[in-house]
Design an enzyme around this catalytic site. Structure first.
Site, short mmCIF file in Angstrom:
data_model
loop_
_atom_site.label_atom_id
_atom_site.label_comp_id
_atom_site.label_asym_id
_atom_site.label_seq_id
_atom_site.Cartn_x
_atom_site.Cartn_y
_atom_site.Cartn_z
N ASN A 1 -11.00 -2.57 -5.36
CA ASN A 1 -10.25 -1.62 -6.18
C ASN A 1 -10.92 -1.30 -7.53
O ASN A 1 -10.55 -0.34 -8.19
CB ASN A 1 -8.81 -2.11 -6.43
CG ASN A 1 -7.91 -2.04 -5.22
OD1 ASN A 1 -7.04 -2.87 -5.00
ND2 ASN A 1 -8.09 -1.01 -4.40
N ASP B 1 0.83 -1.21 0.00
CA ASP B 1 0.00 0.00 0.00
C ASP B 1 0.87 1.26 0.00
O ASP B 1 1.99 1.25 0.52
CB ASP B 1 -0.91 -0.03 1.25
CG ASP B 1 -2.11 0.90 1.09
OD1 ASP B 1 -2.32 1.45 0.00
OD2 ASP B 1 -2.83 1.08 2.09
C1 IPE Z 1 -5.45 -2.81 -0.28
O1 IPE Z 1 -5.08 -1.48 -0.44
C2 IPE Z 1 -5.44 -3.51 -1.61
C3 IPE Z 1 -4.13 -3.68 -2.25
C4 IPE Z 1 -2.97 -3.38 -1.72
C5 IPE Z 1 -4.16 -4.25 -3.57
P1 IPE Z 1 -6.17 -0.33 -0.59
O2 IPE Z 1 -5.43 0.95 -0.68
O3 IPE Z 1 -7.10 -0.64 -1.69
O4 IPE Z 1 -6.97 -0.46 0.80
P2 IPE Z 1 -7.91 0.58 1.56
O5 IPE Z 1 -8.92 1.06 0.57
O6 IPE Z 1 -7.02 1.71 2.02
O7 IPE Z 1 -8.46 -0.17 2.71
C1 IPE Z 2 -1.44 0.30 -3.41
O1 IPE Z 2 -1.25 1.67 -3.44
C2 IPE Z 2 -1.67 -0.29 -4.77
C3 IPE Z 2 -3.03 -0.77 -5.01
C4 IPE Z 2 -4.03 -0.74 -4.16
C5 IPE Z 2 -3.29 -1.36 -6.31
P1 IPE Z 2 -2.49 2.67 -3.43
O2 IPE Z 2 -2.87 2.98 -4.84
O3 IPE Z 2 -3.59 2.18 -2.57
O4 IPE Z 2 -1.81 3.95 -2.77
P2 IPE Z 2 -2.47 4.97 -1.76
O5 IPE Z 2 -3.08 4.19 -0.64
O6 IPE Z 2 -3.51 5.74 -2.54
O7 IPE Z 2 -1.33 5.84 -1.32
MG MG Z 3 -4.08 2.39 -0.60
#
Ligand code: IPE
Ligand code: IPE
Ligand code: MG
Length: 229
Positions: A61, A13
């Site tokens: 997502n 994340d």
């Molecule tokens: C969790 O991260 C999913 C992945 C790392 C693929 P998110 O960024 O989607 O999670 P939330 O929305 O903050 O809980």
């Molecule tokens: C994790 O990074 C990757 C995926 C969930 C695919 P994020 O895209 O969630 O990054 P933040 O949480 O917005 O910083």
């Molecule tokens: Mg995230």
């Protein structure tokens, strides 16, 4: 006493925040995140891990803007194209956790190809959680057992596990989440029952070998009791 990690699961994340901090687009963050994936896969293989499970795309997502979702799948296609040979050479078997039916056709095709080409890998399993939802995984397992007409008396933990995406794999010993968030986000809901958790503020694109070793080192100081003394 040093305990061995057989199975590491990571919630990768913070790509978006990494990019924002640098004044870059979220896409640039995801691209840097994909480079971190390559390094961590190599590092885990070198350290003798048996199972590495990466949360690449959750079912939730899909609610992101379409262009971001498309960019993520393009990155995945590129990753498969560039890394498949390295996976095979290093005896790493690719395995998908999640429902592939809902993925774009070219992605599905590339995944099928990569899983089949790497299927002889014996040293490490690389589980990619894609279109993954832990609750949905449990519901699917229930549906599948009901459809098979399973005898309720015979539905024990072992049989139930066999209907999960992870099948006979051992549960994760350690679940790492980067970027400072401290939640599971529907990851490995069943399998996480006795996992140790490691949360770090480091954003995923900055999670390198040294950070991995920090997580492993921290794990060494855990006392796993599994309900005992
Ligand atoms: C969790 O991260 C999913 C992945 C790392 C693929 P998110 O960024 O989607 O999670 P939330 O929305 O903050 O809980
Ligand atoms: C994790 O990074 C990757 C995926 C969930 C695919 P994020 O895209 O969630 O990054 P933040 O949480 O917005 O910083
Ligand atoms: Mg995230």
């Amino acid at each position: 006493m040093s305990h061995k990690i057989r199975h590491l699961a990571i919630i990768m994340d913070g790509n978006g925040r990494w990019a924002e901090k640098k004044g870059l687009s979220r896409s640039a963050g995801h691209k840097a995140g994909a480079d971190a994936v390559k390094n961590i896969v190599t590092a885990c293989r070198k350290r003798g891990l048996e199972y590495l499970t990466l949360y690449a795309f959750s079912r939730e997502n899909w609610s992101r803007p379409k262009h971001e979702v498309n960019f993520l799948f393009d990155l995945l296609l590129k990753f498969l194209r560039q890394e498949l040979n390295a996976l095979i050479e290093n005896s790493i078997r690719l395995n998908i956790l999640g429902d592939p039916q809902e993925l774009p056709f070219p992605v599905r095709q590339a995944l099928r190809h990569a899983c089949s080409k790497s299927s002889a890998g014996r040293e490490m399993v690389l589980n990619m959680a894609l279109n993954y939802s832990g609750r949905d995984e449990i519901l699917r397992a229930c549906r599948s057992l009901l459809q098979q007409g399973a005898d309720p008396e015979k539905v024990d933990e072992q049989l139930f596990r066999s209907a999960l995406y992870t099948g006979a794999q051992p549960d994760p010993d350690l679940i790492v989440r980067t970027s400072g968030e401290q939640r599971l986000s529907n990851y490995l809901v069943f399998q996480a029952a006795y996992a140790e958790f490691y949360f770090t503020p480091v954003l995923w694109p900055d999670f390198d070998e040294a950070e991995l070793d920090r997580a492993f080192e921290d794990f060494q100081h855990r006392q796993r009791r599994f309900g005992g003394l």
